[in-house]
Every structure is written in C-alpha cells, then in structure tokens.
Design a protein around this motif. Structure first.
Motif, PDB file in Angstrom:
ATOM      1  N   LYS A  61       0.993  -0.754   0.154  1.00 17.72           N
ATOM      2  CA  LYS A  61       0.174  -0.052  -0.093  1.00 17.72           C
ATOM      3  C   LYS A  61       0.710   0.921  -0.035  1.00 17.72           C
ATOM      4  N   PHE A  62       0.434   2.420  -1.140  1.00 14.78           N
ATOM      5  CA  PHE A  62       0.982   3.481  -0.901  1.00 14.78           C
ATOM      6  C   PHE A  62       0.387   4.732  -0.934  1.00 14.78           C
ATOM      7  N   THR A  63       1.354   5.280   0.478  1.00 16.16           N
ATOM      8  CA  THR A  63       0.878   6.778   1.792  1.00 16.16           C
ATOM      9  C   THR A  63       1.536   7.723   1.480  1.00 16.16           C
ATOM     10  N   GLY A  64       1.191   8.513   1.869  1.00 18.40           N
ATOM     11  CA  GLY A  64       2.349   9.785   1.860  1.00 18.40           C
ATOM     12  C   GLY A  64       1.947  10.611   3.571  1.00 18.40           C
ATOM     13  N   GLY A  65       1.365  11.999   3.733  1.00 17.62           N
ATOM     14  CA  GLY A  65       1.467  12.642   2.685  1.00 17.62           C
ATOM     15  C   GLY A  65      -0.134  12.387   1.323  1.00 17.62           C
ATOM     16  N   GLU A  66       0.155  13.279   0.412  1.00 20.25           N
ATOM     17  CA  GLU A  66      -0.568  13.073  -0.793  1.00 20.25           C
ATOM     18  C   GLU A  66       0.849  12.271  -2.244  1.00 20.25           C
ATOM     19  N   PRO A  67       0.277  10.484  -2.072  1.00 18.64           N
ATOM     20  CA  PRO A  67       1.140  10.091  -2.971  1.00 18.64           C
ATOM     21  C   PRO A  67       0.959  10.634  -4.441  1.00 18.64           C
ATOM     22  N   LEU A  68      -0.832  11.363  -4.936  1.00 18.05           N
ATOM     23  CA  LEU A  68      -0.233  11.960  -6.038  1.00 18.05           C
ATOM     24  C   LEU A  68       0.484  13.254  -6.132  1.00 18.05           C
ATOM     25  N   LEU A  69      -0.115  13.860  -5.763  1.00 15.57           N
ATOM     26  CA  LEU A  69       1.891  14.511  -5.885  1.00 15.57           C
ATOM     27  C   LEU A  69       3.039  14.596  -7.054  1.00 15.57           C
ATOM     28  N   ARG A  70       3.163  13.286  -6.085  1.00 13.17           N
ATOM     29  CA  ARG A  70       4.996  12.714  -6.725  1.00 13.17           C
ATOM     30  C   ARG A  70       4.323  12.847  -8.464  1.00 13.17           C
ATOM     31  N   ASN A  71       4.760  13.361  -8.963  1.00  8.63           N
ATOM     32  CA  ASN A  71       4.849  12.777 -10.302  1.00  8.63           C
ATOM     33  C   ASN A  71       5.051  12.050 -11.418  1.00  8.63           C
ATOM     34  N   ASP A  72       6.326  10.677 -10.224  1.00  8.71           N
ATOM     35  CA  ASP A  72       6.725   9.431 -10.940  1.00  8.71           C
ATOM     36  C   ASP A  72       5.568   8.348 -10.505  1.00  8.71           C
ATOM     37  N   ILE A  73       4.187   8.994  -9.882  1.00 14.78           N
ATOM     38  CA  ILE A  73       4.359   7.984  -8.644  1.00 14.78           C
ATOM     39  C   ILE A  73       3.694   6.589 -10.228  1.00 14.78           C
ATOM     40  N   VAL A  74       2.890   6.932 -10.753  1.00 16.16           N
ATOM     41  CA  VAL A  74       3.028   6.027 -11.996  1.00 16.16           C
ATOM     42  C   VAL A  74       4.223   5.172 -12.317  1.00 16.16           C
ATOM     43  N   GLU A  75       5.449   4.932 -12.282  1.00 21.52           N
ATOM     44  CA  GLU A  75       6.553   4.665 -12.543  1.00 21.52           C
ATOM     45  C   GLU A  75       6.848   4.197 -11.158  1.00 21.52           C
ATOM     46  N   ILE A  76       6.624   4.590 -10.112  1.00 23.26           N
ATOM     47  CA  ILE A  76       6.621   3.776  -8.950  1.00 23.26           C
ATOM     48  C   ILE A  76       5.456   2.506  -8.541  1.00 23.26           C
ATOM     49  N   VAL A  77       4.427   2.987  -9.772  1.00 25.16           N
ATOM     50  CA  VAL A  77       3.537   1.542  -8.901  1.00 25.16           C
ATOM     51  C   VAL A  77       3.504   0.608 -10.852  1.00 25.16           C
ATOM     52  N   ARG A  78       4.372   1.222 -11.568  1.00 25.41           N
ATOM     53  CA  ARG A  78       4.619   0.265 -12.451  1.00 25.41           C
ATOM     54  C   ARG A  78       5.774  -0.892 -11.576  1.00 25.41           C
ATOM     55  N   ARG A  79       6.585  -0.530 -11.387  1.00 18.08           N
ATOM     56  CA  ARG A  79       7.721  -1.118 -10.641  1.00 18.08           C
ATOM     57  C   ARG A  79       7.737  -2.169  -9.821  1.00 18.08           C
ATOM     58  N   THR A  80       6.536  -1.673  -8.970  1.00 18.94           N
ATOM     59  CA  THR A  80       6.555  -2.296  -8.101  1.00 18.94           C
ATOM     60  C   THR A  80       5.562  -3.507  -8.713  1.00 18.94           C
ATOM     61  N   ARG A  81       4.758  -3.965 -10.046  1.00 22.99           N
ATOM     62  CA  ARG A  81       4.008  -4.512  -9.943  1.00 22.99           C
ATOM     63  C   ARG A  81       4.933  -5.580 -10.847  1.00 22.99           C
ATOM     64  N   LYS A  82       6.041  -5.389 -10.747  1.00 28.47           N
ATOM     65  CA  LYS A  82       6.969  -6.361 -11.667  1.00 28.47           C
ATOM     66  C   LYS A  82       7.258  -7.248 -10.451  1.00 28.47           C
ATOM     67  N   HIS A  83       7.402  -7.069  -9.013  1.00 26.51           N
ATOM     68  CA  HIS A  83       7.525  -7.449  -8.804  1.00 26.51           C
ATOM     69  C   HIS A  83       7.080  -8.627  -7.709  1.00 26.51           C
ATOM     70  N   ILE A  84       5.535  -7.561  -7.630  1.00 21.89           N
ATOM     71  CA  ILE A  84       4.063  -8.295  -6.931  1.00 21.89           C
ATOM     72  C   ILE A  84       2.942  -8.381  -7.295  1.00 21.89           C
ATOM     73  N   ASP A  85       3.207  -9.839  -7.292  1.00 23.20           N
ATOM     74  CA  ASP A  85       1.612 -10.494  -8.255  1.00 23.20           C
ATOM     75  C   ASP A  85       0.358 -10.191  -6.414  1.00 23.20           C
ATOM     76  N   GLY A  86       0.757 -10.081  -6.041  1.00 21.13           N
ATOM     77  CA  GLY A  86      -0.661  -9.723  -4.928  1.00 21.13           C
ATOM     78  C   GLY A  86      -1.192  -8.238  -5.757  1.00 21.13           C
ATOM     79  N   ASP A  87      -2.085  -7.727  -4.362  1.00 24.27           N
ATOM     80  CA  ASP A  87      -2.339  -6.737  -3.982  1.00 24.27           C
ATOM     81  C   ASP A  87      -1.551  -5.394  -3.540  1.00 24.27           C
ATOM     82  N   ILE A  88      -1.288  -4.320  -4.779  1.00 25.17           N
ATOM     83  CA  ILE A  88      -1.069  -3.493  -5.459  1.00 25.17           C
ATOM     84  C   ILE A  88      -2.871  -1.764  -4.765  1.00 25.17           C
TER      85      ILE A  88
END
Length: 327
Positions: A61-88
């Motif tokens: 689970k990603f939290t903040g602050g407000e995670p969507l204030l990071r302009n690279d948040i989509v990249e972070i999720v994409r990189r995480t999905r490479k390793h996690i086949d469970g819930d993100i």
C-alpha cells in the motif's frame, strides 16, 4: 513467509512515498513519522519492495502525505508490479484521481482508499482545511470509471463533527457501490489524555452494533482481524468495515504489516518511533542482498504488538478513554 517473535506473519508493506499534502487534515499522523522533506527514488522503492517480496511480502500500500503529488507515482506503481503479483493499493485524498486514475490502473494499481471524512461541506472544510469536496467526489467517480475494486472510503469518526453522518454514508455507499471504512480516531498511549483526543475520540462499538443488525453476512479481514459487514439498506447492499485500533489487542495480534517511511526507514509499528531501522542507507551504499535481507529481518524481529493484553498500565491509563472495556 517470515514471522515475528509473536508468531505474526509479515505479508504486507505500507510505503510512505512522500510527506507533502494539499490537504491539512488536523488529525493526520503522517504515518507516525512527523514531517520530512526527503523522499526515495523509484529505484530505491523498487529495491525495498524486491527485498520484502523475497521475505514473503505480497501486498503493498502506498501512502503519503498525498502520493499523487509525486509526478513519478505511476512509474513507482509500475516498478512495484514487476515484483508483486498480489494486491497493490493506495491511500489518497482523491483530489488528483481524475488525472491519474486510468494511468495508475494501467500500471498495475488494484484499488484505492479515498479519504472522505464528511458528507457536509462545512465539516469537510473544517477537517481538511480545504473547500475540495466536489473535487474528491470527482475523484471517486474517476476511480469507479477506472474499475478499481474495491474502492474504499476512509471515514475517521469524530465526536461532535461527523458522527451523525455514519448511517447516511452507509446508505450512500450502497448507491455508489463502494466500501466504507469507519476508522477510530487514534493516538499513542502518551496522547490519550491530550485535549484533542478527549475532544474528538468516540467509541465505535455502538455504531457497529447498530449497523450489524442489518447485516446479511459478516466477514473478517485477515489484516487486524477487522470486522466487515454486508448490510441491507434502503438503497441496496452496503459493504462496511470498522477499524478500531485503540486498546485493541486483537487488532495488534493480527497485524501483518511492516512500514517504510519516506526517508527509507523500516518502521515495525505505526505507534512507535523508537525502533526505526535504516535500509535506504545500505541500498545507497550498494550493499549485498544478504546485508539488506539481514536488515529487513532485524526490523521484523523488532515488531511487537503495541496494545498487548495485560499492558502494565491498563488499569491506570487506558480506562480513561470512553468505551474502553479492558480488552
């Protein structure tokens, strides 16, 4: 799967990606870290996820602050999905979901928790410090359109502020087809007698007892053994959770989560700030996987239920809270 010294498996990781926010919710505990300006890079976050996954973590689970204030948040999720086949998943205030929802879903985000602590504009503004209710409602709609499942509305119940809105939100959640999560206002042992906690904390048991009367099915989440009710309303069926951490040993005994601060510190427990373990320093030093694994295991071994049964001061302090029943 790795367990701590209390036999609790560690299968989930909550990662604080920043500490900045466009809202000013007065009860925000900033993941128990205080406010920091540093933040990890996507590479560093991915490395921590990779280590955690090899040790049995398969839920992020990603939290903040407000995670969507990071302009690279989509990249972070994409990189995480490479390793996690469970819930993100991600906790967000929803303000920027109309911009990011589709891209986040495409990157591999499964679901969102949207902070929505009031149905009334005045109390919404009081809680968040912003006049942004309409934008958050747009965010909920964007999350629906992107097919996140489930969508949870996080609602911290506050005495004298929004407790009269609980049943209304249950009815509205049935219309929207989203899950509502009623959350107890929480603090540390040291904060129990603070002015804010005494002013705003309210026992959720009466709300739960009333709502449970209309339940056609009762479930329990593995994390924290949290009760969840499928409730029949005038608008159809609602999906309702209760999060009651205060003085709740059952809640702690079923905690499967380890936390990571925005500064790359492993945080074994939300409520403690005296046992951080720095894994980011070792990543920056390009230490071996064996060394990183040892650091991670040290953090797991540091985990301890915060609200343990027979806590030595329970009779002196904990019963000062309304609704505390000694458990």
């Amino acid at each position: 799967m790795i367990t701590d010294d209390y036999g609790r498996p560690v299968t989930s990781m909550r990662i604080q990606v920043n500490t900045t926010c466009n809202f000013k919710c007065f009860f925000c505990h900033m993941e128990g870290t205080g406010v920091h300006s540093e933040k990890m890079t996507p590479d560093e976050i991915e490395r921590i996820v990779e280590i955690g996954h090899k040790m049995g973590v398969n839920k992020i689970k990603f939290t903040g602050g407000e995670p969507l204030l990071r302009n690279d948040i989509v990249e972070i999720v994409r990189r995480t999905r490479k390793h996690i086949d469970g819930d993100i998943s991600m906790t967000t205030n929803g303000f920027m979901l109309p911009v990011y929802a589709e891209a986040l879903k495409a990157a591999g985000l499964d679901r969102v928790n949207i902070s929505f602590h009031s149905l009334e504009r005045e109390s919404f503004q009081f809680i968040t410090g912003t006049d942004s209710m309409d934008k958050v409602i747009e965010g909920i709609k964007a999350a629906k359109k992107a097919h996140f499942d489930p969508i949870k509305l996080n609602f911290v119940v506050l005495k004298g502020v929004n407790e009269d809105q609980v049943q209304r939100l249950v009815n509205i959640s049935a219309i929207l087809g989203v899950r509502v999560q009623f959350i107890e206002y929480e603090t540390t042992r040291e904060g129990i007698n603070s002015e804010d906690f005494q002013r705003y904390h309210i026992d959720l048991n009466p709300f739960e007892n009333e709502i449970s009367k209309s339940a056609v099915e009762i479930k329990h989440n593995i994390l924290h053994n949290r009760p969840r009710y499928i409730v029949q309303t005038e608008n159809g069926y609602a999906d309702v959770e209760f999060v009651k951490p205060m003085m709740n040993s059952d809640f702690c005994n079923h905690c499967t989560r380890i936390r990571v601060t925005s500064t790359g510190l492993l945080k074994p427990c939300l409520m403690r700030s005296d046992n951080y373990i720095d894994i980011l320093k070792e990543i920056k030093n390009e230490n071996s996987e064996e060394k990183l694994t040892d650091i991670y295991l040290k953090a797991v071994r540091s985990r301890e239920p915060y609200w343990k049964e027979n806590y030595e001061n329970s009779g002196k302090v904990l019963r000062t809270v309304q609704g505390y029943n000694g458990n």
